[in-house]
Design an enzyme around this catalytic site. Sequence first.
Site, PDB file in Angstrom:
ATOM      1  N   ASP A  71      -7.054   1.533   9.222  1.00  0.00           N
ATOM      2  CA  ASP A  71      -6.138   1.465   8.086  1.00  0.00           C
ATOM      3  C   ASP A  71      -6.758   0.607   6.978  1.00  0.00           C
ATOM      4  OD1 ASP A  71      -5.096   1.504  10.754  1.00  0.00           O
ATOM      5  OD2 ASP A  71      -3.055   1.387   9.997  1.00  0.00           O
ATOM      6  N   HIS A 115      -8.562  -7.393   9.155  1.00  0.00           N
ATOM      7  CA  HIS A 115      -7.456  -6.603   8.609  1.00  0.00           C
ATOM      8  C   HIS A 115      -6.479  -7.500   7.848  1.00  0.00           C
ATOM      9  CE1 HIS A 115      -4.959  -3.138   8.111  1.00  0.00           C
ATOM     10  NE2 HIS A 115      -3.938  -3.706   8.701  1.00  0.00           N
ATOM     11  N   LYS A 116      -6.141  -8.620   8.435  1.00  0.00           N
ATOM     12  CA  LYS A 116      -5.294  -9.618   7.789  1.00  0.00           C
ATOM     13  C   LYS A 116      -5.704 -10.991   8.311  1.00  0.00           C
ATOM     14  CE  LYS A 116      -1.185  -6.608   7.617  1.00  0.00           C
ATOM     15  NZ  LYS A 116       0.252  -6.480   7.989  1.00  0.00           N
ATOM     16  N   TYR A 143       0.784  -1.230   0.000  1.00  0.00           N
ATOM     17  CA  TYR A 143       0.000   0.000   0.000  1.00  0.00           C
ATOM     18  C   TYR A 143       0.815   1.280   0.000  1.00  0.00           C
ATOM     19  CZ  TYR A 143       0.782   0.798   5.044  1.00  0.00           C
ATOM     20  OH  TYR A 143       1.330   1.056   6.271  1.00  0.00           O
ATOM     21  N   GLY A 180      -7.082   9.676  10.114  1.00  0.00           N
ATOM     22  CA  GLY A 180      -6.922  10.156   8.744  1.00  0.00           C
ATOM     23  C   GLY A 180      -7.345   9.121   7.711  1.00  0.00           C
ATOM     24  N   TRP A 181      -6.969   7.870   7.933  1.00  0.00           N
ATOM     25  CA  TRP A 181      -7.414   6.812   7.008  1.00  0.00           C
ATOM     26  C   TRP A 181      -8.943   6.747   6.976  1.00  0.00           C
ATOM     27  CZ3 TRP A 181      -3.765   5.840   3.929  1.00  0.00           C
ATOM     28  CH2 TRP A 181      -2.474   5.449   4.296  1.00  0.00           C
ATOM     29  N   ASP A 208      -4.386  -4.777   2.966  1.00  0.00           N
ATOM     30  CA  ASP A 208      -3.481  -3.770   2.417  1.00  0.00           C
ATOM     31  C   ASP A 208      -3.197  -4.018   0.937  1.00  0.00           C
ATOM     32  OD1 ASP A 208      -3.275  -2.580   4.903  1.00  0.00           O
ATOM     33  OD2 ASP A 208      -1.331  -3.469   5.385  1.00  0.00           O
ATOM     34  N   ARG A 237      -3.121   9.318  12.448  1.00  0.00           N
ATOM     35  CA  ARG A 237      -3.073   8.749  11.091  1.00  0.00           C
ATOM     36  C   ARG A 237      -4.219   7.781  10.856  1.00  0.00           C
ATOM     37  NH1 ARG A 237       2.283   6.022   8.923  1.00  0.00           N
ATOM     38  NH2 ARG A 237       2.965   8.205   8.921  1.00  0.00           N
ATOM     39  N   TYR A 261      -4.747 -11.622  11.776  1.00  0.00           N
ATOM     40  CA  TYR A 261      -5.420 -10.820  12.808  1.00  0.00           C
ATOM     41  C   TYR A 261      -6.914 -11.144  12.820  1.00  0.00           C
ATOM     42  CZ  TYR A 261      -1.127  -7.979  12.682  1.00  0.00           C
ATOM     43  OH  TYR A 261       0.178  -7.545  12.717  1.00  0.00           O
TER      44      TYR A 261
END
Length: 401
Positions: free
Chosen positions: A172, A161-162, A67, A245-246, A117, A242, A165
């Site tokens: 994110d 997420h992954k 990413y 922000g994502w 990602d 951050r 996880y």
Amino acid sequence: MKLSKLIWVCVLCFSIHSIYSQSNSSDKKATVISDQLKWSERMAFSIMKRHPNAWQIDNLEKPKWEYKPSFVLFSFDKLNQKNPNIIFQDYIKNYLDVFIDSTGTITHYEQKDFNIDFINPGKLLFNIYNSTNDIRYLKALQQLKSQIEFHPRTPSGGFWHKKIYPNQMWLDGLYMGTPFYTRYTVTFENGNGLNDIANQFELFHNNDFDSKSGLPFQAWDESKVIGWANKDTGTSPTIWSRAVGWYIMALVDVLDYYPKNHSKYNELIRYLNEVAKSIASKQDASGLWFQVTDAGNKEANFLETSSSSMFAYAFAKGVNKGYLPKKYLKIANTAFDGIIKNYIKVDPSGEVHLEQICFSAGLGGTPFRDGSYKQYTEGKKLTDNSIGVGAFILAALELNK
């Protein structure tokens, strides 16, 4: 544009094209980037000067489908849409062609990892496919959509997420997956996935927000079993700018493709306005935001430029698109001006550098990252890191600086 300036820009573009096609350091030093260009172009040319091949962004030693470089190239894609220049398109295309083989298969990519990602670079494929009609890019788009179809989900339908996880949703990942998914489903599926996409935002809105600050935590574990999770709520413990922000960038970017008459459109607009209000309330007098958003100038906290650029971008775009009240444009301008004043450095060749960028701040893993205040405030601060420079270009474009 005056004729002399036009000629100068054309000469510069030709020089830059030559530079990023080779790696001769003396050639790179010889190129001067004009201060008459807009900040978006100045930063873009600086990045190409530092990294002749786009896969080298962040000083990577070998190509990786991930990413970070693609986030920078997404800003190049937006720059190319606003100020068409074959140099920007070629820089993106050359990156994609490192990974996409003659059959349209993405190399250096493993779908079985189910890492959300990996979806983010796919956003670069839409416009390249539209401009070239090269079927390889369509097949690559379809390959990434296939990951979305089989990606593991929480019991409530949120994307992990992954794979490593389980049952964890990260802000994110919301940005990495939903803008691609939204554009794909509207382009190729008549918008069949739009309710599913809205559900991703609903899950965060209903489960991941701090009631005091009105801001989201970086992540939420629906199973509430991972070590960083609050045992009652499942949320991570700290509000990281951050990550916020994502979240807000994901909102303004997916709204590009939601029809206004869609049943979830107004809900997403409401989420955007709510979080924008909370973010704005935490802006420092410098115009920027702190690494830990709601902690102000508490010891070890620091002003951070990638998140500040993200907020400036989202606020400016929100106003430009009619999603947010006009007052947010002033907030965005104040943020951008603060970044320029305090954290932009220009070297003698005109190359632009952005300072005070948080390197990274993940959760879990080995050694275990607990999401504590200490973890976020003691991390590395870098210059010219991909997330910062990509967000800076996006903000500069929306503000027309």
